[in-house]
Every structure is written in C-alpha cells, then in structure tokens.
Design a protein around this motif. Sequence first.
Motif, PDB file in Angstrom:
ATOM      1  N   ASN A 168     -19.875   6.437  63.256  1.00  0.00           N
ATOM      2  CA  ASN A 168     -20.562   6.522  61.966  1.00  0.00           C
ATOM      3  C   ASN A 168     -19.571   6.628  60.808  1.00  0.00           C
ATOM      4  O   ASN A 168     -19.993   6.755  59.650  1.00  0.00           O
ATOM      5  N   GLN A 169     -18.281   6.623  61.116  1.00  0.00           N
ATOM      6  CA  GLN A 169     -17.216   6.658  60.106  1.00  0.00           C
ATOM      7  C   GLN A 169     -17.367   7.884  59.204  1.00  0.00           C
ATOM      8  O   GLN A 169     -17.175   7.832  57.994  1.00  0.00           O
ATOM      9  N   ARG A 170     -17.689   9.008  59.835  1.00  0.00           N
ATOM     10  CA  ARG A 170     -17.919  10.231  59.068  1.00  0.00           C
ATOM     11  C   ARG A 170     -17.325  11.440  59.802  1.00  0.00           C
ATOM     12  O   ARG A 170     -17.159  11.431  61.023  1.00  0.00           O
ATOM     13  N   VAL A 171     -17.073  12.483  59.006  1.00  0.00           N
ATOM     14  CA  VAL A 171     -16.838  13.825  59.549  1.00  0.00           C
ATOM     15  C   VAL A 171     -18.005  14.670  59.077  1.00  0.00           C
ATOM     16  O   VAL A 171     -18.334  14.697  57.882  1.00  0.00           O
ATOM     17  N   ARG A 172     -18.637  15.381  60.018  1.00  0.00           N
ATOM     18  CA  ARG A 172     -19.847  16.137  59.688  1.00  0.00           C
ATOM     19  C   ARG A 172     -19.664  17.609  60.067  1.00  0.00           C
ATOM     20  O   ARG A 172     -18.757  17.969  60.831  1.00  0.00           O
ATOM     21  N   SER A 173     -20.531  18.431  59.520  1.00  0.00           N
ATOM     22  CA  SER A 173     -20.466  19.878  59.752  1.00  0.00           C
ATOM     23  C   SER A 173     -21.835  20.386  60.169  1.00  0.00           C
ATOM     24  O   SER A 173     -22.863  19.928  59.639  1.00  0.00           O
ATOM     25  N   ILE A 174     -21.851  21.316  61.100  1.00  0.00           N
ATOM     26  CA  ILE A 174     -23.092  21.970  61.516  1.00  0.00           C
ATOM     27  C   ILE A 174     -22.968  23.451  61.190  1.00  0.00           C
ATOM     28  O   ILE A 174     -22.089  24.150  61.721  1.00  0.00           O
ATOM     29  N   ALA A 176     -25.394  26.954  60.791  1.00  0.00           N
ATOM     30  CA  ALA A 176     -26.712  27.576  60.995  1.00  0.00           C
ATOM     31  C   ALA A 176     -27.740  26.535  61.434  1.00  0.00           C
ATOM     32  O   ALA A 176     -28.903  26.576  61.027  1.00  0.00           O
ATOM     33  N   GLY A 177     -27.292  25.558  62.243  1.00  0.00           N
ATOM     34  CA  GLY A 177     -28.194  24.566  62.791  1.00  0.00           C
ATOM     35  C   GLY A 177     -28.486  23.380  61.902  1.00  0.00           C
ATOM     36  O   GLY A 177     -29.202  22.459  62.305  1.00  0.00           O
ATOM     37  N   VAL A 178     -27.910  23.385  60.672  1.00  0.00           N
ATOM     38  CA  VAL A 178     -28.147  22.291  59.729  1.00  0.00           C
ATOM     39  C   VAL A 178     -26.905  21.412  59.672  1.00  0.00           C
ATOM     40  O   VAL A 178     -25.774  21.911  59.549  1.00  0.00           O
ATOM     41  N   ILE A 179     -27.112  20.085  59.712  1.00  0.00           N
ATOM     42  CA  ILE A 179     -25.988  19.147  59.722  1.00  0.00           C
ATOM     43  C   ILE A 179     -25.823  18.493  58.355  1.00  0.00           C
ATOM     44  O   ILE A 179     -26.811  18.200  57.666  1.00  0.00           O
ATOM     45  N   THR A 180     -24.569  18.317  57.925  1.00  0.00           N
ATOM     46  CA  THR A 180     -24.253  17.635  56.666  1.00  0.00           C
ATOM     47  C   THR A 180     -23.007  16.790  56.871  1.00  0.00           C
ATOM     48  O   THR A 180     -22.213  17.032  57.790  1.00  0.00           O
ATOM     49  N   THR A 181     -22.816  15.821  55.995  1.00  0.00           N
ATOM     50  CA  THR A 181     -21.590  15.022  55.991  1.00  0.00           C
ATOM     51  C   THR A 181     -20.613  15.629  55.007  1.00  0.00           C
ATOM     52  O   THR A 181     -20.976  15.947  53.872  1.00  0.00           O
ATOM     53  N   ILE A 182     -19.359  15.803  55.432  1.00  0.00           N
ATOM     54  CA  ILE A 182     -18.341  16.340  54.528  1.00  0.00           C
ATOM     55  C   ILE A 182     -17.297  15.293  54.156  1.00  0.00           C
ATOM     56  O   ILE A 182     -16.526  15.488  53.215  1.00  0.00           O
ATOM     57  N   ALA A 183     -17.254  14.188  54.895  1.00  0.00           N
ATOM     58  CA  ALA A 183     -16.335  13.096  54.541  1.00  0.00           C
ATOM     59  C   ALA A 183     -16.873  11.794  55.100  1.00  0.00           C
ATOM     60  O   ALA A 183     -17.422  11.752  56.208  1.00  0.00           O
ATOM     61  N   GLY A 184     -16.681  10.704  54.319  1.00  0.00           N
ATOM     62  CA  GLY A 184     -17.075   9.374  54.775  1.00  0.00           C
ATOM     63  C   GLY A 184     -18.406   8.929  54.210  1.00  0.00           C
ATOM     64  O   GLY A 184     -19.339   9.729  54.054  1.00  0.00           O
ATOM     65  N   THR A 185     -18.458   7.627  53.916  1.00  0.00           N
ATOM     66  CA  THR A 185     -19.706   7.042  53.414  1.00  0.00           C
ATOM     67  C   THR A 185     -20.484   6.346  54.512  1.00  0.00           C
ATOM     68  O   THR A 185     -21.638   5.982  54.315  1.00  0.00           O
ATOM     69  N   LEU A 202     -13.679   5.881  55.748  1.00  0.00           N
ATOM     70  CA  LEU A 202     -12.856   6.220  56.905  1.00  0.00           C
ATOM     71  C   LEU A 202     -12.967   5.094  57.921  1.00  0.00           C
ATOM     72  O   LEU A 202     -13.893   4.276  57.877  1.00  0.00           O
ATOM     73  N   ASP A 203     -12.018   5.109  58.882  1.00  0.00           N
ATOM     74  CA  ASP A 203     -12.064   4.107  59.943  1.00  0.00           C
ATOM     75  C   ASP A 203     -11.825   4.795  61.286  1.00  0.00           C
ATOM     76  O   ASP A 203     -10.701   5.133  61.651  1.00  0.00           O
ATOM     77  N   SER A 204     -12.922   5.039  61.971  1.00  0.00           N
ATOM     78  CA  SER A 204     -12.900   5.617  63.327  1.00  0.00           C
ATOM     79  C   SER A 204     -12.150   6.948  63.386  1.00  0.00           C
ATOM     80  O   SER A 204     -11.180   7.096  64.149  1.00  0.00           O
TER      81      SER A 204
END
Length: 716
Positions: A168-174, A176-185, A202-204
């Motif tokens: 997904n070309q992203r870095v994500r954060s979880i 308290a059970g909620v997910i968000t994207t912190i980097a990447g479109t 980002l690329d892979s």
Amino acid sequence: MAAVVTATSISRFRTLVAAVLMTFIGHLAHAQQQPLLLPSAEAYDAAGNLYFVDTNRNQVFEVSLSGAFTTVAGTGVQGFSGDGAAAINAELNTPQGIAVGPDGTVYIADTGNQRIRSISAGQIATIAGTGVSGFSGDNGPAVAAALSTPTALAIDAQGDLLLCDTANQRVRSISAGVITTIAGTGVQGFSGDGSAATTAELDSPAGVALANNGTIYIADSHNHRLRAITANGFIQTIAGTGVPGYSGDGNQAIAAQLSLPRGIGIDAAGNILFADTDNQRIRSINPQGIITTLAGTGVQGFSPDETSATAAALNTPRSVVVSGFGSLVFSDTPNQLVREVAANGELYTVAVLAAPRSSAISLTAPSTIVYGQGSATVAVSGSVATPQGSVALQASNTAISTATLSSGTVTFPLTSLSAGAYMLTASYSGDGLNPAASSAATSINISRAQSTVTLEQIGQTFYAGQTLTLTALLGSVTSGVPTGEVDFADGATIVAKATAVNGIAGATYLISSSGSHTLTAIYNGDGNFLGNTSAATIATVATMPDFSIAATASSQTVQGGYVASFPISVASTGGAFTGNIVFSVSTLPTGVTAEFSPTAVVPGSTGATVTMNVQTIALAGLTVPHHTRGGNTLFLCVGLPLLAFAAKRRALRRVSVWSILALSFFLLNTFGCGARTVSSLTQGTSQQSTLTITATGTNIAGAVVVHTTTVSLTVD
C-alpha cells in the motif's frame, strides 16, 4: 544474437559460482542442526529473550538467554486459523515482521494473511486486517481495515504499533485499536521530502524503527533510501541518493549509495543500523550522519562462525535488531541463519541454531570466613567469545545476589550471610550465544565476628537521687551492626537493660547513693557477633544539695497589739542549694498575722536570713468599778464653789440657792469626787502560742524539699 563473453562477465560468473558453492557447503555443515528455512525478522523482549519469524516455516520461535529454543506460534502449516486459542496451534502465512511490546505481547506481521496478529498469555488474535488485500479503514477500527503485504513492525514509547503496509506504499499506526496512516499517499514513487509525511510518496517500505526522541525511521526500500519522520510529522531523506549501488562509507550517509535497504534497528548510542540487503551488508549511521559498514564484504555467500564480521560473506540480510547486551543481531536469510556480532567483532550463529555449545562456570570462596568478611568469585567461559549476562549466587539453595559479568567474571561479597555453614552455588543465565550453566557446590563456614562496645562518657556531675542516662554504642571489627541485649552494670550489679537499635542501646539508672560508681556496658552477643564488655566509665556522684532552717530567737514575749520579730537562718547542706525557698507559718492565734521579709531566698553557698514579723492584737480591756462617797463632800465639792460664784455675780443672785444645791448633788452622784476604790480589774492576762514555720524549695533534681522549725510567742 550470439552472447558476447567478456572478461568482466566471466569474473562475475566465477564470483556467483563461488558464492553458490560456499552457501551449499555452509548448508551441508549446518544440515544436521539447522531448523530454519527463511528467518526474516527478529525482536527482543525486556528480559533479553530473542523472538524471530521463519517465513517459509510459517512459525514464530523464541531463543531464551539460557539457550532454550521454543515454538511461540504456528503449526508449520501455511494458512489462517487459530484466533482465540493457543498460538502454537494456529496457522500462519509467510510471516515477515515481529515486535514485542513492553508488557511482553508479541506482534506478528502475518504477511500472506494480510493481517497483524498478537500473542498474549499464549493466545493469538487478529488486531488488524480483514484478510483481504487492499487499502481501507483509516481512522477506524484496525480489525476492519484492509492491508496489503504488511511486513516490518515496531513499538513506540506509548505502546502503539507501527507497521509497514508495504504494497500500500504506506507506514501506518495502530493506537488503542484505531488505525491511521502516518506516511505515504499510496502512490508508488518518491516525493515529499521537507513536507508532511502523509503527502510523500514511498516505494515498498520494508523497515521501521523509532528513536527515543520520537523520530520514526523508514527503510524506503525500492527508493534505495532511509527516510525519517520527525516529531512534527515532516519527512526527510537521511541516507541514500536513490541510485542503487554501494558507496559512501566514512562520509555523510545522505551522499551514500544503498541497494534495497530493509530492516532497521537503533542501538543505545542512537546509531541507526540497517540491512543494506542487495549490498550484502549491515551498515550504521551515527548521530553525526556518518555511514559505515558493520558486517559483510559485499560478497553474497556464507562465512563460518568466528569470522570477523567485516570480513564475512552474507546472503541477502533482511533485518537488524540490537540485543540487550548491545550486540548486533540480524537475519542472514537465504543462509537460513540468525547471526550475531559478538563483542569481539566476530560473527556467530545464535546458540541454539548452531552446533551444540557449552559454558563452564567456576566458583571460588574461602572455606572459613568471619561474619562480615569474605567474597566469592565466579568465572564463566564459553564456546563463543567472552560470555556476557548475569550470574546468580545461591547459599544453600537460597538466592542471595545477582550481578553482571565483566570480562567473564564477577565477585560477590558475602557480607549478607549470617554466621553458619553454607553450600554456595552459582548459576549463569546465558547470553544467547553461550548457554546457561551452573557451578559445582562449594562449602563455607562463617563464624561470629568480634563486636565492639563503648559506653559513652558521663560528662557532668551527678547527685544521689538523680536519673543517669546510659548509652552504649555497638560496632564490629568487620562489617555489619550487632543486635540484641545490652546490660548496664554499676560495679557487679546489673542496674539496667536495653535492646540495641541500629547499634545503639540506651537506658536510665536512678543513682541512690553518692560516691564513685564504676559503670560498664555488657553486650550479650547475637547470632553473628560475639559478646563483649565496654571499658569502665567512672561516675562521681555527689550528695544532693539540701538546706536547713533555724530560728535565731526561738521565743518572743510582746504586749498585745505589738509586732514580734523572729530572725530565721537558712543554710545549704551537702553543697550549694540553688533552688528558690519560700516560707509559710501555721498555728497562728486567731486574728494574729505574719509576714516574711524577704518572701523567698536562695541560700547558695553563703546562706541567707529571713525575718518573720508577727502582728499581735491587744487582749481584753478594764471592767468599770463602783465608788462610795461621804455626805459632807457634797457641799465642799459643789455647793460652796457655786455659792461663792453666785455671790460675786449679781446676775446669779437671782438664782435660787436651792437650785444650785440640787445641781451639785446631781453632779456628785454622777461623776464622784475625791478618793475611789476599784472593785474589779482583768488587765495583766497572758497568751502563749507555738508557731510552725515551713520552708519549701526545689533541688537540682527537680524534687520538692520541705523543712520546718517552731518558735514560741507570748502576748501579754
């Protein structure tokens, strides 16, 4: 078209063949003891135990410090099952990432299942991903979000989970059970430096780590860069030019060439460690931005244990982690090894994955020591470099101390052991390379130590009847503090007892007699200390100062209504009486009063005088008497003088002679005239009293002292 064979192509072919042969030989050497197929990610828990995933075995393993090897999750069957049950019975699908939380929860990137799963108390559960590859779910429950090829994981300071959602070309954060994207479109590419990380391409991404200052580092793998997300959410390249290759060691990382960087780790000094995968190296960037190589020559292949890390051939390393001892640990993936760079700079396979290793531990201690003295020394040697880790010392199967090895040895003071006989043993915890071990038992005997007793000096003059404070100080000729009972003696007589607290025993002694007193403190000893007696302290006890009173004139006679004065002498006895003395008197007759001058005195060393003045009252007066008079007197006393006066005064000639005579008779009978006779008289009666004088004072011991004397008073 016919292929063109050049010298360069021949050289490359030979290098490749050599690498393949070396790898094959290495596999043969490890075939009997190698349980791994494709290790790809590692993590340590707070206790120092190593966890790693084997992608091709579809399992998660643990290597404890002691060298024990256990399966944490996965049956080895590729698939998805097991949520809500024991993790070892679950099915995984090509897991490629792992992290361990502060509470010991193990997180797995179950890559082929498009999920993140957790293991807590041995139970497995899905915490993110639906199992369907895709992208969705930001700002909602992570378990309802779609992921695509999740790989690397990391835990931040708050316990939130960071993950590379690689496809997904992203870095994500979880959190308290909620997910968000912190980097990447979500767009595969490279852009965004200097801007918000969520607007960057980002690329892979295949590596993520978090520094203590909150900076997040990303291995932007196919962009051949390392990038950093600062605390304010902006992204920047910190290493790599974007052109794959190898260059830059010893210079700024921003100008260096990387080739498919993947896993990232951070050591205690803040150095950023990463697997430069296609460069067959493990590299480091220090806080000043300088890049260096820590392991690998750039040759793809296999090098045996005890090879210098910088001279070793590696095979597509994927991940990097730092052990609790600060050692570099990485997956030498196609070589099917998890390897460690020991403190001596040499390369070793993590213990349980290599040929059987052993550790030797020796314990030395004197056979006989005195309480509070002595020590035991433990030395550990192992198959791999100098063993690290901790050693625990037990005395007769009771743990007494744990310490960390320094250059393979540690010394334990034995001062905490009470007197008695013991069997000492030492246990080495292992360090992941050298397995745990225990020493043979060593017997020791600890005897009681000599104590010291000091009776504090008596620093002032004391008086009989006064309370004396006694203080004994207990000590040791070795170490430790004696406990137990202390007797205080006056000569051969025990006069007080006390229990020592923190080496001090205190008691009080009421000294009843004057003279010289020889005082000692007698310590009775305890389980660790022998008894002892203090040197004698001489206390000189004086007689308690007192006073006496005496009336200088013990009797007085005065006429009623007059003052009687009694001088009273006050003298000190047995030393100067320094208390204030006041006076009172009792048994005074009715109506009689007394006062003292002065009202109070301090006799001191010279004495004093007080006067008691007694104000008396007059006794009863005279009784009026009856008188007898002659008849001829009437005329002589009254009549004749009146007649003579009347004869001279013509005015009185008018007065009747009879009136004058009547007046004379009245006066004579009323007042009389001439001689009288007293028929009754009480004057001359005496009254005698005994008066009690009381003097009251307070002596230097605070006791009230009372003395009395008597005087006699006669009133006429």
